[in-house]
Design a protein around this motif. Structure first.
Motif, short mmCIF file in Angstrom:
data_model
loop_
_atom_site.label_atom_id
_atom_site.label_comp_id
_atom_site.label_asym_id
_atom_site.label_seq_id
_atom_site.Cartn_x
_atom_site.Cartn_y
_atom_site.Cartn_z
N LYS A 25 -27.04 -80.30 -17.34
CA LYS A 25 -26.18 -79.53 -16.44
C LYS A 25 -25.06 -78.84 -17.20
CE LYS A 25 -26.98 -82.46 -12.36
NZ LYS A 25 -26.35 -83.37 -11.38
N ASN A 26 -24.46 -79.59 -18.13
CA ASN A 26 -23.37 -79.00 -18.91
C ASN A 26 -23.88 -77.84 -19.77
OD1 ASN A 26 -21.56 -80.85 -17.87
ND2 ASN A 26 -21.77 -82.28 -19.58
N ASP A 27 -25.09 -78.02 -20.37
CA ASP A 27 -25.66 -76.94 -21.18
C ASP A 27 -25.93 -75.70 -20.34
OD1 ASP A 27 -25.55 -78.57 -23.38
OD2 ASP A 27 -27.65 -79.21 -23.26
N GLN A 28 -26.41 -75.91 -19.10
CA GLN A 28 -26.68 -74.77 -18.22
C GLN A 28 -25.39 -74.04 -17.87
OE1 GLN A 28 -29.74 -73.60 -17.29
NE2 GLN A 28 -28.54 -71.86 -16.55
N LEU A 29 -24.33 -74.81 -17.56
CA LEU A 29 -23.04 -74.19 -17.27
C LEU A 29 -22.52 -73.42 -18.48
CD1 LEU A 29 -21.29 -77.07 -15.29
CD2 LEU A 29 -22.14 -74.91 -14.36
N ARG A 30 -22.72 -74.00 -19.69
CA ARG A 30 -22.26 -73.32 -20.89
C ARG A 30 -23.04 -72.03 -21.12
NH1 ARG A 30 -22.94 -77.22 -23.82
NH2 ARG A 30 -20.84 -78.09 -23.76
N ASN A 31 -24.35 -72.08 -20.88
CA ASN A 31 -25.17 -70.87 -21.04
C ASN A 31 -24.76 -69.79 -20.04
OD1 ASN A 31 -26.65 -72.00 -23.11
ND2 ASN A 31 -28.24 -72.80 -21.75
N ASP A 32 -24.50 -70.21 -18.79
CA ASP A 32 -24.05 -69.24 -17.78
C ASP A 32 -22.74 -68.59 -18.18
OD1 ASP A 32 -26.29 -69.90 -16.35
OD2 ASP A 32 -25.26 -71.24 -14.95
N LEU A 33 -21.82 -69.43 -18.69
CA LEU A 33 -20.53 -68.91 -19.13
C LEU A 33 -20.69 -67.93 -20.29
CD1 LEU A 33 -17.44 -68.90 -18.95
CD2 LEU A 33 -17.43 -70.92 -20.45
N ASN A 34 -21.56 -68.29 -21.26
CA ASN A 34 -21.79 -67.41 -22.41
C ASN A 34 -22.40 -66.08 -21.96
OD1 ASN A 34 -20.80 -69.35 -24.13
ND2 ASN A 34 -22.81 -70.19 -24.63
N THR A 35 -23.33 -66.15 -20.99
CA THR A 35 -23.94 -64.92 -20.48
C THR A 35 -22.90 -64.03 -19.80
OG1 THR A 35 -26.04 -66.08 -20.16
CG2 THR A 35 -25.73 -64.01 -18.96
N THR A 36 -22.04 -64.66 -19.02
CA THR A 36 -20.99 -63.90 -18.34
C THR A 36 -20.05 -63.24 -19.34
OG1 THR A 36 -21.08 -65.40 -16.43
CG2 THR A 36 -19.10 -64.05 -16.68
N ASN A 37 -19.66 -64.01 -20.37
CA ASN A 37 -18.77 -63.46 -21.39
C ASN A 37 -19.45 -62.31 -22.15
OD1 ASN A 37 -16.74 -65.24 -20.74
ND2 ASN A 37 -17.39 -66.77 -22.26
N ALA A 38 -20.75 -62.48 -22.41
CA ALA A 38 -21.47 -61.42 -23.13
C ALA A 38 -21.55 -60.15 -22.30
CB ALA A 38 -22.86 -61.90 -23.50
N ASN A 39 -21.79 -60.32 -20.99
CA ASN A 39 -21.85 -59.15 -20.11
C ASN A 39 -20.50 -58.45 -20.02
OD1 ASN A 39 -24.56 -59.51 -19.56
ND2 ASN A 39 -24.17 -60.82 -17.78
N LEU A 40 -19.43 -59.25 -19.96
CA LEU A 40 -18.09 -58.66 -19.93
C LEU A 40 -17.81 -57.89 -21.20
CD1 LEU A 40 -16.04 -61.58 -18.30
CD2 LEU A 40 -16.67 -59.39 -17.23
N ALA A 41 -18.28 -58.46 -22.34
CA ALA A 41 -18.03 -57.80 -23.62
C ALA A 41 -18.75 -56.47 -23.70
CB ALA A 41 -18.48 -58.71 -24.76
N LYS A 42 -19.94 -56.39 -23.07
CA LYS A 42 -20.69 -55.14 -23.12
C LYS A 42 -20.01 -54.00 -22.36
CE LYS A 42 -25.30 -57.20 -23.68
NZ LYS A 42 -26.64 -57.34 -23.08
N LEU A 43 -19.09 -54.34 -21.46
CA LEU A 43 -18.41 -53.30 -20.70
C LEU A 43 -17.54 -52.41 -21.58
CD1 LEU A 43 -17.33 -55.36 -17.55
CD2 LEU A 43 -19.22 -53.74 -17.73
N THR A 44 -17.14 -52.94 -22.73
CA THR A 44 -16.22 -52.17 -23.60
C THR A 44 -16.73 -52.06 -25.03
OG1 THR A 44 -14.99 -54.21 -24.07
CG2 THR A 44 -14.21 -52.86 -22.25
N VAL A 45 -17.98 -52.49 -25.29
CA VAL A 45 -18.46 -52.52 -26.68
C VAL A 45 -19.61 -51.52 -26.85
CG1 VAL A 45 -19.60 -53.95 -28.41
CG2 VAL A 45 -17.76 -54.92 -27.01
N ASP A 46 -19.55 -50.80 -27.97
CA ASP A 46 -20.64 -49.92 -28.39
C ASP A 46 -21.09 -50.39 -29.77
OD1 ASP A 46 -22.42 -47.94 -28.96
OD2 ASP A 46 -20.91 -46.36 -29.25
N SER A 47 -22.04 -51.35 -29.79
CA SER A 47 -22.41 -52.03 -31.04
C SER A 47 -22.98 -51.08 -32.09
CB SER A 47 -23.43 -53.14 -30.75
OG SER A 47 -22.89 -54.09 -29.85
#
Length: 453
Positions: free
Chosen positions: A279-301
């Motif tokens: 459960k904790n790993d799933q929550l961590r993965n969800d959080l990482n996915t959310t952070n990655a999506n937020l980062a894409k809003l302002t990033v041009d890799s």
């Protein structure tokens, strides 16, 4: 009789104290496991057969105290049926038959020189005490020491022979020479497991007869006795997969039960811990996915001017022109003129290398310079394909063709050509354009092909 019983008690006590020295098999497993206090299933019935030597001499007392000073060894045989009530205690019904004889009677008037007693039959009911099978760490003993003691009844005939060779049959008070008498059997021995249902039985038994006339002669005030040393087989009745009560260790079963329950408890706790970790790993993965999506809003890799969140073609090479979704624009049509082809052909015709090397000779540089200007002026792409003849090993030719193509690419880049638009490949001797059987054919095969696109 009392002195003999005291000695027998000391002997049995010593055996009881030393029983733990016998080898055991440490096996905490389901084969010998029976749930504690469950009552089974275990094998409790067995039958045995044995044979051995009968003699009036025993381990109790010296020859001087017996009626005959020179015992003889005679053959005896018998069997038993046993019921095991606990791992330690069992009852068995014994049968024994054979002869007992001796010579050199004690000095005295009318002393016989020898005797012979034929036991027509004897039966006894004895307790059987199994030792050394109770241990915390060992589930089943490979060797089981045991003690036996009981009471029996026998029928025998005794004859004596004097110095003159006259034979006399001993009779009871009624004048009959077939005599019935009580006796007390006391024994010890050990059994060795030969298989799940068979034991080797080795034992020694002293039989105390309740009279002094078993040998037909009374030279003292002690009752007669005789011993029986035997070897035999015990057969357990029941399935080979069922543990034997006599070798079953209830104390070890309690330990096994504790170990298993402890393991089950640990497994249950570990499963709960693993579930929480998941459960904790799933929550961590969800959080990482959310952070990655937020980062894409302002990033041009890839730096193509399209943010990652909208970029359908990520990792576009630097300098590539892209559309609004970040994908490369279609390449413009490249027009290659006859003059362009002539420049490339001239470079091929003037290209020379040092023998067996990738070093470009100076006479090749002017025509290669014109190819470099063509690439920079018209932004052409160029493929360089190195080839060799069949002289030398495959590995050497492949390396030489690759190195020559790379050498040309390096020179063109040094003159301003775009390295990303030049591809250098070596094919060795795998793609000849002429026969390798002639010098002229081999000369044609040693080449570097230039392809504009």
């Amino acid at each position: 009789m009392k002195t003999n019983l005291k000695k027998a008690s000391l002997l049995l006590t010593g055996l009881l104290a030393g029983s733990s020295l016998f080898a055991q098999t440490d096996s905490v497993n389901t084969q010998n496991y029976v749930k504690p206090f469950s009552g089974g299933p275990v094998k409790t019935w067995s039958i045995g057969i044995h044979g051995g030597l009968l003699t009036p001499f025993t381990i109790f007392g010296a020859n001087g105290r017996q009626d005959f000073r020179q015992p003889q060894s005679e053959f005896g045989y018998g069997g038993y049926i046993k019921k095991q009530f606990t791992p330690t205690f069992g009852l068995q019904a014994d049968f024994l038959r054979g002869e007992v004889s001796g010579q050199r009677g004690q000095d005295g008037v009318g002393t016989p020189t020898s005797f012979n007693t034929k036991m027509n039959w004897s039966g006894a009911l004895s307790t059987n005490i199994t030792l050394g099978n109770i241990s915390w760490f060992h589930a089943k003993s490979s060797i089981q020491p045991y003690l036996t003691a009981g009471a029996g009844y026998m029928n025998y005939k005794t004859t004596t022979t004097n110095a003159a060779g006259v034979t006399t049959a001993y009779t009871n008070g009624a004048g009959e020479n077939s005599i019935n008498e009580f006796f007390v059997p006391v024994g010890l021995g050990f059994k060795i497991n030969l298989g799940s249902n068979v034991n080797l039985d080795l034992g020694y038994q002293v039989n105390f007869v309740q009279s002094d006339n078993f040998d037909g002669y009374n030279a003292g005030n002690t009752n007669d006795r005789f011993s029986y040393a035997h070897a035999g087989l015990e057969f357990l009745l029941g399935s080979s997969k069922t543990p034997n009560m006599a070798t079953y260790n209830p104390v070890n079963s309690m330990r096994t039960e504790y170990v298993w329950q402890n393991a089950q408890t640990k497994a249950l706790l570990q499963a709960q811990i693993d579930a929480e970790k998941a459960k904790n790993d799933q929550l961590r993965n969800d959080l990482n996915t959310t952070n990655a999506n937020l980062a894409k809003l302002t990033v041009d890799s890839d730096g193509d001017g399209v943010l990652d969140i909208n970029d359908k073609c990520p990792n576009t090479p630097a300098g590539t022109k892209v559309d609004g979704s970040g994908c490369p624009l279609a390449k413009p049509v490249v027009y290659i003129t006859e003059e362009d082809k002539r420049v490339v052909k001239d470079a091929i015709n003037n290209l020379e290398f040092d023998l067996g090397k990738s070093t470009i000779r100076n006479k090749s540089f002017p025509s290669l310079d014109r190819v470099a200007r063509l690439l920079t002026d018209k932004n052409f792409s160029l493929k360089l394909a190195g080839h060799t003849d069949n002289t030398g090993s495959d590995a050497l030719n492949l390396r030489l063709s690759k190195n020559r193509a790379e050498s040309i690419k390096t020179y063109l880049v040094s003159k301003g050509a775009n390295a990303s638009r030049i591809e250098a490949t070596g094919y060795g001797k795998s793609q000849p354009i002429a026969t390798n059987k002639t010098a002229a054919g081999r000369q044609q095969n040693r080449r570097v092909e230039f392809t504009l696109y």
